[in-house]
Motif scaffolding. Structure first.
Motif, PDB file in Angstrom:
ATOM      1  N   LEU A 123       0.794  -1.225   0.000  1.00 16.46           N
ATOM      2  CA  LEU A 123       0.000   0.000   0.000  1.00 16.46           C
ATOM      3  C   LEU A 123       0.829   1.281   0.000  1.00 16.46           C
ATOM      4  CD1 LEU A 123      -3.301   0.143   1.228  1.00 16.46           C
ATOM      5  CD2 LEU A 123      -1.964   1.681   2.609  1.00 16.46           C
ATOM      6  N   SER A 145      -3.996   2.809 -11.546  1.00 10.98           N
ATOM      7  CA  SER A 145      -3.709   1.725 -10.601  1.00 10.98           C
ATOM      8  C   SER A 145      -4.592   0.510 -10.889  1.00 10.98           C
ATOM      9  CB  SER A 145      -3.831   2.188  -9.148  1.00 10.98           C
ATOM     10  OG  SER A 145      -5.104   2.706  -8.907  1.00 10.98           O
ATOM     11  N   GLY A 146      -5.713   0.702 -11.590  1.00  9.18           N
ATOM     12  CA  GLY A 146      -6.515  -0.471 -11.958  1.00  9.18           C
ATOM     13  C   GLY A 146      -6.431  -0.794 -13.439  1.00  9.18           C
ATOM     14  N   ILE A 203     -17.415  -3.391 -12.680  1.00  9.38           N
ATOM     15  CA  ILE A 203     -17.802  -3.563 -11.284  1.00  9.38           C
ATOM     16  C   ILE A 203     -16.670  -3.088 -10.379  1.00  9.38           C
ATOM     17  CG2 ILE A 203     -18.336  -5.283  -9.533  1.00  9.38           C
ATOM     18  CD1 ILE A 203     -20.647  -4.949 -11.374  1.00  9.38           C
ATOM     19  N   ASN A 207     -17.261  -0.041  -7.855  1.00  8.73           N
ATOM     20  CA  ASN A 207     -17.145  -0.305  -6.424  1.00  8.73           C
ATOM     21  C   ASN A 207     -15.878   0.267  -5.810  1.00  8.73           C
ATOM     22  OD1 ASN A 207     -19.523  -1.720  -6.284  1.00  8.73           O
ATOM     23  ND2 ASN A 207     -18.563  -3.712  -6.604  1.00  8.73           N
ATOM     24  N   PHE A 209     -13.159   1.676  -3.771  1.00 12.58           N
ATOM     25  CA  PHE A 209     -13.363   2.256  -2.455  1.00 12.58           C
ATOM     26  C   PHE A 209     -12.032   2.655  -1.833  1.00 12.58           C
ATOM     27  CE2 PHE A 209     -13.821   1.504   2.182  1.00 12.58           C
ATOM     28  CZ  PHE A 209     -14.685   2.543   2.434  1.00 12.58           C
ATOM     29  N   MET A 210     -11.167   1.655  -1.630  1.00 13.75           N
ATOM     30  CA  MET A 210      -9.901   1.932  -0.971  1.00 13.75           C
ATOM     31  C   MET A 210      -9.063   2.923  -1.784  1.00 13.75           C
ATOM     32  SD  MET A 210      -7.020  -0.768   0.039  1.00 13.75           S
ATOM     33  CE  MET A 210      -5.980  -0.562   1.452  1.00 13.75           C
ATOM     34  N   LEU A 213     -10.364   6.354  -1.299  1.00 11.52           N
ATOM     35  CA  LEU A 213      -9.995   6.849   0.039  1.00 11.52           C
ATOM     36  C   LEU A 213      -8.548   7.325   0.045  1.00 11.52           C
ATOM     37  CD1 LEU A 213     -11.284   4.336   2.761  1.00 11.52           C
ATOM     38  CD2 LEU A 213     -12.195   6.571   2.169  1.00 11.52           C
ATOM     39  N   MET A 214      -7.677   6.573  -0.653  1.00 11.88           N
ATOM     40  CA  MET A 214      -6.252   6.886  -0.596  1.00 11.88           C
ATOM     41  C   MET A 214      -5.870   8.063  -1.479  1.00 11.88           C
ATOM     42  SD  MET A 214      -4.637   3.115  -0.626  1.00 11.88           S
ATOM     43  CE  MET A 214      -3.047   3.664  -1.172  1.00 11.88           C
ATOM     44  N   THR A 225     -19.475   5.174  -3.834  1.00 12.09           N
ATOM     45  CA  THR A 225     -19.139   4.202  -2.784  1.00 12.09           C
ATOM     46  C   THR A 225     -18.684   4.915  -1.512  1.00 12.09           C
ATOM     47  OG1 THR A 225     -18.072   3.114  -4.642  1.00 12.09           O
ATOM     48  CG2 THR A 225     -18.069   1.952  -2.571  1.00 12.09           C
ATOM     49  N   GLN A 229     -20.684   5.227   1.973  1.00 11.39           N
ATOM     50  CA  GLN A 229     -20.039   4.687   3.161  1.00 11.39           C
ATOM     51  C   GLN A 229     -20.009   5.739   4.266  1.00 11.39           C
ATOM     52  OE1 GLN A 229     -16.834   5.194   4.692  1.00 11.39           O
ATOM     53  NE2 GLN A 229     -16.969   3.398   6.021  1.00 11.39           N
ATOM     54  N   MET A 264     -26.865   2.752  -5.117  1.00  5.81           N
ATOM     55  CA  MET A 264     -25.642   2.090  -5.578  1.00  5.81           C
ATOM     56  C   MET A 264     -25.927   0.800  -6.330  1.00  5.81           C
ATOM     57  SD  MET A 264     -22.359   2.281  -3.288  1.00  5.81           S
ATOM     58  CE  MET A 264     -21.613   1.591  -4.731  1.00  5.81           C
TER      59      MET A 264
ATOM     60  N   TYR B  45       3.718   0.297 -17.993  1.00  6.64           N
ATOM     61  CA  TYR B  45       2.783   0.250 -16.871  1.00  6.64           C
ATOM     62  C   TYR B  45       3.282  -0.678 -15.770  1.00  6.64           C
ATOM     63  CZ  TYR B  45      -1.202  -1.258 -14.134  1.00  6.64           C
ATOM     64  OH  TYR B  45      -2.019  -1.599 -13.096  1.00  6.64           O
ATOM     65  N   PHE B  49       4.100   0.946 -12.220  1.00  9.18           N
ATOM     66  CA  PHE B  49       3.111   0.794 -11.163  1.00  9.18           C
ATOM     67  C   PHE B  49       3.207  -0.522 -10.399  1.00  9.18           C
ATOM     68  CE2 PHE B  49       1.397   4.097 -13.795  1.00  9.18           C
ATOM     69  CZ  PHE B  49       0.877   4.981 -12.872  1.00  9.18           C
ATOM     70  N   SER B 142     -20.417  -4.075  -3.727  1.00  9.73           N
ATOM     71  CA  SER B 142     -19.255  -3.677  -2.929  1.00  9.73           C
ATOM     72  C   SER B 142     -19.547  -3.949  -1.457  1.00  9.73           C
ATOM     73  CB  SER B 142     -18.966  -2.201  -3.126  1.00  9.73           C
ATOM     74  OG  SER B 142     -19.876  -1.435  -2.379  1.00  9.73           O
ATOM     75  N   VAL B 144     -19.416  -1.880   0.782  1.00 11.85           N
ATOM     76  CA  VAL B 144     -20.200  -0.765   1.326  1.00 11.85           C
ATOM     77  C   VAL B 144     -21.687  -1.137   1.302  1.00 11.85           C
ATOM     78  CG1 VAL B 144     -20.876   1.613   0.936  1.00 11.85           C
ATOM     79  CG2 VAL B 144     -18.492   0.952   0.685  1.00 11.85           C
ATOM     80  N   ILE B 145     -22.123  -1.716   0.193  1.00 11.77           N
ATOM     81  CA  ILE B 145     -23.521  -2.126   0.096  1.00 11.77           C
ATOM     82  C   ILE B 145     -23.827  -3.217   1.110  1.00 11.77           C
ATOM     83  CG2 ILE B 145     -25.214  -3.249  -1.398  1.00 11.77           C
ATOM     84  CD1 ILE B 145     -23.847  -1.912  -3.759  1.00 11.77           C
ATOM     85  N   PHE B 256      -9.312  -5.698   2.660  1.00 13.66           N
ATOM     86  CA  PHE B 256      -9.440  -4.413   3.350  1.00 13.66           C
ATOM     87  C   PHE B 256     -10.902  -3.993   3.425  1.00 13.66           C
ATOM     88  CE2 PHE B 256      -9.909   0.192   2.999  1.00 13.66           C
ATOM     89  CZ  PHE B 256      -9.156   0.636   4.069  1.00 13.66           C
ATOM     90  N   ASP B 257     -11.581  -4.054   2.277  1.00 16.09           N
ATOM     91  CA  ASP B 257     -12.939  -3.508   2.208  1.00 16.09           C
ATOM     92  C   ASP B 257     -13.893  -4.191   3.184  1.00 16.09           C
ATOM     93  OD1 ASP B 257     -11.813  -2.047   0.241  1.00 16.09           O
ATOM     94  OD2 ASP B 257     -13.360  -2.436  -1.264  1.00 16.09           O
ATOM     95  N   ILE B 278      -2.354  -0.785   8.333  1.00 13.63           N
ATOM     96  CA  ILE B 278      -1.431  -0.064   7.452  1.00 13.63           C
ATOM     97  C   ILE B 278      -2.092   1.218   6.956  1.00 13.63           C
ATOM     98  CG2 ILE B 278      -0.254  -0.110   5.216  1.00 13.63           C
ATOM     99  CD1 ILE B 278       0.161  -3.063   5.577  1.00 13.63           C
ATOM    100  N   TYR B 279      -3.353   1.095   6.565  1.00 11.84           N
ATOM    101  CA  TYR B 279      -4.066   2.282   6.066  1.00 11.84           C
ATOM    102  C   TYR B 279      -4.125   3.357   7.140  1.00 11.84           C
ATOM    103  CZ  TYR B 279      -7.893   5.242   4.552  1.00 11.84           C
ATOM    104  OH  TYR B 279      -8.657   6.323   4.225  1.00 11.84           O
ATOM    105  N   LEU B 283      -1.349   6.107   6.244  1.00  9.92           N
ATOM    106  CA  LEU B 283      -1.876   7.320   5.639  1.00  9.92           C
ATOM    107  C   LEU B 283      -2.501   8.248   6.666  1.00  9.92           C
ATOM    108  CD1 LEU B 283      -3.337   5.918   2.342  1.00  9.92           C
ATOM    109  CD2 LEU B 283      -1.142   6.970   2.786  1.00  9.92           C
TER     110      LEU B 283
END
Lengths: 290, 321
Positions: A123, A145-146, A203, A207, A209-210, A213-214, A225, A229, A264, B45, B49, B142, B144-145, B256-257, B278-279, B283
């Motif tokens: 991370l 990143s994705g 999807i 979705n 999320f992390m 946040l970061m 999301t 949350q 959502m 890439y 990354f 997700s 969250v849902i 994590f989620d 860690i998060y 951070l």
């Protein structure tokens, strides 16, 4: 062969168990949808189950006024559409060359990519790289990143490898270059796989999320999301000064939270039936060999 | 004998072979150029990354600060690791990570197998299709849902379960704030979300079982349950073993989620795991070096576990790579 009595009982029980399990997967949603449309007194007293009591839409109105949901909704759509486009492009650009047997150093390239599935910087180092590239507070941080999921890339690669060689050879003889072979022959034959990966990537971005946040600090850039949350963990949702007091009194906090979940889920439910028939094949392709 | 060197037919053949090989090689190089142009952004890439962050792992051995950057921050050796393993707090977090994913594994692993076997016995195809479609769905939601659903069911003040209990004049129960019930909800929600989707692989494996085996078992008077036990389960044994080994390789990973969305301050002693820690300290309080050390430890352990699992899988002829 006629079913024996024992078998009839077995089938009846089997169908019943499966029906119950399937119901546990949909009833929570029906319940939460019913909550979001009900009137407060019924919700508070616990009389809403799977059908709205006293239909009203105030919770939806309040949801969109009290939270940045509308802009978050737009952000989510932007993140998803651009993300899926870029990721599919990247995955094709990686999978096509790697599926050619005459590519030099193919084994080492694949090994190098598979290694990143086993071991990663983690991370914080990844965060520092994104930060050093000045991508914080930019959606490029999310898209990049994705960009390519190695697993999806391997699925696509093996799909390309299974396209009959004769078709490609014929196109070659007719003077197709790599690009036109890819665009005019291979991609049209790979539509089921492309749809599967579009669903998986889509999807993932919807979705996300992390990573949000970061990498995203600006509240107006958050996606749905993260906004939902945030609402789920708050207990004073209805204290926004922009709200109409009368309307506030007709809505309970949990109803607004329910709206967040419904908002959502709905876009996914719209896309899911169209892509559903493809992904099973896609997953099986990547699964264990017989 | 002097003068011109006369080549034997064999030498001639070899020479032409050689030039043919060179020609093929040149043609292959030419063929490769468009492929490498395509691969260029992909390779860039992966380097930027995926591999560059691996280089960033050195800050686990440094005292990282923004002013000096990754390269010039002072080295501290293994100090960060010593700090991690001397604190009971971080040991607890490592234990939690292991424990939560262990619970997920032992309760979550058998469910898809059971479901796949039940689905396989369904003769009405419309029913099977509907059940499958519905079961796959939660996988795409997700956390969250899912946590929203969990809250609407289990919350103390407004959760549906407590409201139903209230109708029977039973005091509300703090499901989400008690360690035991939280663990049950954590594991249960994980099973609920993934059980359907994981059946896909088992269903694929089940299609390879020879139907005549069932017929002969039925001839011999085996009931449905016996057929499942003696035909179905052995038929997918290899798939089960492989997936079990793979799952054991991932025992240090708990998403994590899932944890982040379900945890609360009341159960932090069982719910804090490596990724959420860690998060938070990385951070949240900018302790980059310490949290990188934690992440490094996790990466090394899980990488070795996967490799070990793969080695075991090889013994069963099921290795992935």
């Amino acid at each position: 062969m006629k079913a024996t009595n024992g078998e009839k009982i077995f089938y009846a029980i089997n169908y019943l168990i499966l029906a119950i399990i399937a119901l546990t997967c949909v009833l929570p949603f029906i319940h939460i949808i019913a909550l979001s449309f009900s009137e407060r007194s019924a919700v508070d007293s616990g009389h809403v189950f799977f059908w709205p009591v006293g239909l009203q839409f105030t919770a939806y109105k309040i949801f969109f006024i009290a939270s940045p949901a509308l802009s978050a909704f737009k952000n989510s759509i932007l993140i998803t559409l651009v993300g899926v486009g870029l990721s599919l492009l990247g995955t094709i650009l990686a999978a096509y060359p790697l599926s050619r047997s005459y590519l030099m150093g193919r084994r080492y390239l694949v090994m190098g990519m598979v290694f990143t599935m086993l071991f990663s910087g983690g991370l914080i180092p990844t965060y520092l790289v994104i930060k050093n590239m000045h991508l914080i507070d930019s959606y490029w941080a999310l898209w990049l990143s994705g960009f390519i999921s190695t697993y999806n890339m391997l699925l696509m690669k093996s799909y390309f490898e299974n396209i009959p060689y004769e078709v490609q050879e014929a196109a070659r003889i007719d003077g197709c270059s790599d690009t036109s072979l890819l665009i005019r022959i291979i991609l049209p034959l790979s539509l089921p796989m492309l749809a599967t990966l579009a669903l998986f990537y889509g999807i993932g971005f919807w979705n996300s999320f992390m990573s949000v946040l970061m990498y995203i600090n600006k509240s107006e850039m958050m996606n749905l999301t993260v906004v939902v949350q945030g609402m789920l963990s708050k207990n004073d949702l209805l204290n926004s000064p922009s709200l109409n007091l009368e309307e506030q009194a007709t809505v309970a906090t949990e109803m607004v939270k329910a709206v967040g979940v419904v908002i959502m889920v709905v876009p996914m439910l719209v896309v899911y039936p169209f892509l559903q028939k493809y992904f099973v094949k896609g997953v099986m392709l990547g699964s264990v060999k017989g | 004998m002097k003068g011109t060197v006369v080549e034997t037919p064999n030498q001639l053949y070899e020479r032409s072979e050689q030039s043919a090989w060179q020609l093929r090689r040149r043609r292959r190089l030419k063929q490769n150029i468009p492929l490498f142009i395509m691969l260029l952004p992909v390779i860039a890439y992966y380097i930027l990354f995926k591999y560059w962050p691996m280089g960033g792992l050195v800050i686990a051995f440094k005292n990282y600060n923004f002013g000096d950057g990754i390269l010039h921050s002072p080295w501290v050796g293994l100090k960060n690791f010593k700090l991690l393993f001397s604190s009971s707090n971080t040991l607890q977090i490592i234990w939690n990570t292991f424990w939560l994913s262990f619970l997920n594994l032992i309760f979550g692993f058998p469910m898809p197998i059971l479901l796949a076997i039940l689905l396989n016995e369904v003769r009405k195809s419309w029913f099977k299709r509907w059940v499958q479609t519905i079961l796959y769905l939660p996988h795409f939601f997700s956390w969250v849902i899912v946590s929203g659903l969990v809250l609407s069911l289990f919350a103390t003040d407004y959760g549906s379960i407590n409201k139903v209990l209230a109708l029977f004049h039973i005091e509300p129960i703090n499901f989400l704030y008690e360690s035991h019930s939280w663990l049950a909800i954590f594991v249960g929600s994980g099973i609920w979300k993934e059980m359907g989707f994981s059946t896909i692989i088992y269903l694929a494996a089940l299609t390879t079982i020879d139907p005549s085996l069932y017929e002969s078992a039925a001839m011999d008077g085996a009931t449905k349950l016996r057929q499942m036990w003696h035909v179905t389960l052995p038929g997918i044994r290899h798939t089960i073993i492989l997936l079990l080994i793979l799952a054991m390789g991932k025992i240090m990973e708990v998403g994590f989620d899932q944890v982040y969305n379900l945890q609360n301050a009341g159960v932090s002693d069982v719910s804090e795991v490596i990724s959420t820690y860690i998060y938070k300290i990385g951070l949240g309080s900018s302790q980059f070096s310490l949290s990188t050390a934690m992440g490094f430890f996790e990466s090394v352990i899980s990488c070795s576990l996967v490799l070990l699992a793969n080695r075991i899988a090889k013994k069963f002829d099921q290795a992935l790579f």
